[in-house]
Motif scaffolding. Sequence first.
Motif, PDB file in Angstrom:
ATOM      1  N   PHE A 104     -13.022  51.856  48.879  1.00  0.00           N
ATOM      2  CA  PHE A 104     -11.798  51.143  49.243  1.00  0.00           C
ATOM      3  C   PHE A 104     -11.900  49.652  48.928  1.00  0.00           C
ATOM      4  CE2 PHE A 104      -9.102  48.951  52.408  1.00  0.00           C
ATOM      5  CZ  PHE A 104      -7.871  49.550  52.141  1.00  0.00           C
ATOM      6  N   PHE A 105     -13.127  49.107  48.987  1.00  0.00           N
ATOM      7  CA  PHE A 105     -13.303  47.662  48.838  1.00  0.00           C
ATOM      8  C   PHE A 105     -13.502  47.221  47.389  1.00  0.00           C
ATOM      9  CE2 PHE A 105     -15.264  48.368  53.208  1.00  0.00           C
ATOM     10  CZ  PHE A 105     -14.101  48.032  53.879  1.00  0.00           C
ATOM     11  N   LYS A 106     -13.522  48.155  46.482  1.00  0.00           N
ATOM     12  CA  LYS A 106     -13.789  47.816  45.080  1.00  0.00           C
ATOM     13  C   LYS A 106     -12.845  46.747  44.519  1.00  0.00           C
ATOM     14  CE  LYS A 106     -14.582  49.974  40.571  1.00  0.00           C
ATOM     15  NZ  LYS A 106     -14.642  51.255  39.820  1.00  0.00           N
ATOM     16  N   PRO A 107     -11.544  46.769  44.840  1.00  0.00           N
ATOM     17  CA  PRO A 107     -10.638  45.749  44.284  1.00  0.00           C
ATOM     18  C   PRO A 107     -10.997  44.312  44.662  1.00  0.00           C
ATOM     19  CG  PRO A 107      -9.382  47.600  45.164  1.00  0.00           C
ATOM     20  CD  PRO A 107     -10.802  47.798  45.610  1.00  0.00           C
ATOM     21  N   PHE A 108     -11.755  44.128  45.745  1.00  0.00           N
ATOM     22  CA  PHE A 108     -12.148  42.773  46.143  1.00  0.00           C
ATOM     23  C   PHE A 108     -12.881  42.048  45.016  1.00  0.00           C
ATOM     24  CE2 PHE A 108     -12.731  43.615  51.032  1.00  0.00           C
ATOM     25  CZ  PHE A 108     -11.393  43.925  51.120  1.00  0.00           C
ATOM     26  N   PHE A 109     -13.653  42.796  44.241  1.00  0.00           N
ATOM     27  CA  PHE A 109     -14.631  42.194  43.349  1.00  0.00           C
ATOM     28  C   PHE A 109     -14.160  42.104  41.901  1.00  0.00           C
ATOM     29  CE2 PHE A 109     -16.661  44.217  46.963  1.00  0.00           C
ATOM     30  CZ  PHE A 109     -17.408  43.167  47.477  1.00  0.00           C
ATOM     31  N   GLU A 110     -12.922  42.483  41.662  1.00  0.00           N
ATOM     32  CA  GLU A 110     -12.378  42.397  40.303  1.00  0.00           C
ATOM     33  C   GLU A 110     -12.352  40.946  39.839  1.00  0.00           C
ATOM     34  OE1 GLU A 110      -8.549  44.199  40.346  1.00  0.00           O
ATOM     35  OE2 GLU A 110      -9.300  46.241  40.618  1.00  0.00           O
ATOM     36  N   GLY A 111     -12.795  40.737  38.622  1.00  0.00           N
ATOM     37  CA  GLY A 111     -12.740  39.396  38.042  1.00  0.00           C
ATOM     38  C   GLY A 111     -14.015  38.598  38.187  1.00  0.00           C
ATOM     39  N   ILE A 112     -14.976  39.066  38.998  1.00  0.00           N
ATOM     40  CA  ILE A 112     -16.245  38.352  39.114  1.00  0.00           C
ATOM     41  C   ILE A 112     -17.102  38.743  37.910  1.00  0.00           C
ATOM     42  CG2 ILE A 112     -18.327  37.950  40.485  1.00  0.00           C
ATOM     43  CD1 ILE A 112     -16.762  38.649  42.964  1.00  0.00           C
ATOM     44  N   PRO A 113     -17.514  37.775  37.092  1.00  0.00           N
ATOM     45  CA  PRO A 113     -18.239  38.115  35.861  1.00  0.00           C
ATOM     46  C   PRO A 113     -19.595  38.756  36.129  1.00  0.00           C
ATOM     47  CG  PRO A 113     -18.224  35.733  36.240  1.00  0.00           C
ATOM     48  CD  PRO A 113     -17.282  36.333  37.235  1.00  0.00           C
ATOM     49  N   ASN A 114     -19.969  39.670  35.242  1.00  0.00           N
ATOM     50  CA  ASN A 114     -21.282  40.322  35.274  1.00  0.00           C
ATOM     51  C   ASN A 114     -21.525  41.088  36.573  1.00  0.00           C
ATOM     52  OD1 ASN A 114     -23.401  40.883  33.586  1.00  0.00           O
ATOM     53  ND2 ASN A 114     -24.654  39.160  34.212  1.00  0.00           N
ATOM     54  N   LEU A 115     -20.430  41.608  37.169  1.00  0.00           N
ATOM     55  CA  LEU A 115     -20.556  42.355  38.418  1.00  0.00           C
ATOM     56  C   LEU A 115     -20.031  43.778  38.245  1.00  0.00           C
ATOM     57  CD1 LEU A 115     -19.840  41.159  42.020  1.00  0.00           C
ATOM     58  CD2 LEU A 115     -18.790  43.282  41.221  1.00  0.00           C
ATOM     59  N   ASP A 116     -20.829  44.746  38.671  1.00  0.00           N
ATOM     60  CA  ASP A 116     -20.422  46.142  38.705  1.00  0.00           C
ATOM     61  C   ASP A 116     -20.369  46.623  40.152  1.00  0.00           C
ATOM     62  OD1 ASP A 116     -20.177  46.407  35.953  1.00  0.00           O
ATOM     63  OD2 ASP A 116     -22.266  47.032  35.703  1.00  0.00           O
ATOM     64  N   PHE A 117     -19.772  47.783  40.346  1.00  0.00           N
ATOM     65  CA  PHE A 117     -19.586  48.312  41.700  1.00  0.00           C
ATOM     66  C   PHE A 117     -20.153  49.720  41.773  1.00  0.00           C
ATOM     67  CE2 PHE A 117     -17.316  50.168  45.277  1.00  0.00           C
ATOM     68  CZ  PHE A 117     -17.246  49.114  46.187  1.00  0.00           C
ATOM     69  N   LEU A 118     -20.932  49.988  42.815  1.00  0.00           N
ATOM     70  CA  LEU A 118     -21.487  51.311  43.057  1.00  0.00           C
ATOM     71  C   LEU A 118     -20.899  51.846  44.353  1.00  0.00           C
ATOM     72  CD1 LEU A 118     -23.465  53.591  42.329  1.00  0.00           C
ATOM     73  CD2 LEU A 118     -25.258  52.327  43.558  1.00  0.00           C
ATOM     74  N   GLU A 119     -20.205  52.972  44.270  1.00  0.00           N
ATOM     75  CA  GLU A 119     -19.501  53.511  45.428  1.00  0.00           C
ATOM     76  C   GLU A 119     -20.454  54.237  46.373  1.00  0.00           C
ATOM     77  OE1 GLU A 119     -16.238  55.899  44.145  1.00  0.00           O
ATOM     78  OE2 GLU A 119     -15.221  54.227  43.136  1.00  0.00           O
TER      79      GLU A 119
END
Length: 348
Positions: free
Chosen positions: A48-63
């Motif tokens: 659910f929190f993945k959209p928070f981090f959109e646009g931060i360079p060199n960042l991926d998300f692990l659910e």
Amino acid sequence: MDFKMAKPKHILVIRLSAMGDVAMTVPVLCVLAQTYPEVKITVLSRPFFKPFFEGIPNLDFLEADVYGEHKRFGLIKLAKEAKELGIDAVADLHNVIRSKIITKYLKFKGLKTATIDKGRAEKKALISAKGKNISQLKTTHQRYADVFEKLGFPIDLEKHIAPPKKRLSPKLNGLLGVEYKKIIGIAPFAAYQSKMYPLSLMAEVIRELDESDKYRIFLFGGGKKEIEQLKKLENPFANVTNVAGKLTFEEELALISNLDLMLSMDSGNGHLAAMYGVPVLTLWGVTHPFAGFVPFKQPETNQLVSDRNEYPLIPTSIYGNKFPSVYDEAMKTIAPEAVVSKIMAVLT
């Protein structure tokens, strides 16, 4: 020979909940990415929190599916998934059983780890002081930053640059209307009644703002009960729109990023607005700004605290779940006129 572990190149950042706490990681990670563009970041959190981090360079998300696939022994599976991504360090910003299991497993595998010091002793002392001679504790944002310093990446949060406003869809532009007005968000709910401004008083705040005809006001909340309450709060006013239950989470974030001001309780929506550099006016009940949960970069003047002459034991708890009899009415001491006056001063 003195052996030193090589400086990490790929950091796993763990913060699983709650919404406000996860949101508070965002400006910290923005500064980390800005300061060390060569470092890769993978955030481990709930989908659910993945959209928070959109646009931060060199960042991926692990659910993390902590109630399903990654429940109990599934946490080891999750840790293995993280390791397969090539991480070589762990920043545990949560410090709970789930994050400790993941962190300890990866430490056993040879990775460098660092865990947040939540300052539990200082926070306990703040509450135990019963309102006497209290002082400001380290902010949660700085506690997050300290974890990265332990890993060899000191950061200066004063260097944070707010991200640009998100693009508004035709649907959101339709809500704003064609006539230019300052945009105010109001999030009147909190996890505990002791942190919630009475809706009757909030209606007075909204009435005065609406009558000025200078503002477009959007009401935020969630859940069936809150949505019904917000509908009643919306109905009498021409410039007020309840968006609870009407927008996707991504649409809500886009709208929040375009606000001129957010009026919030000591709760998650204030932190969402602060992620985007939006001015946040916070109303405080039995909790207090000194505990370290003020939205990012918001000045002391934007913190309206309940009358501590009438309720001298404030803060009675860190999260608002503990308070003496009648202290749940402490927020009645914040006059609607004071709230409106502060809003107008910030937006002038």
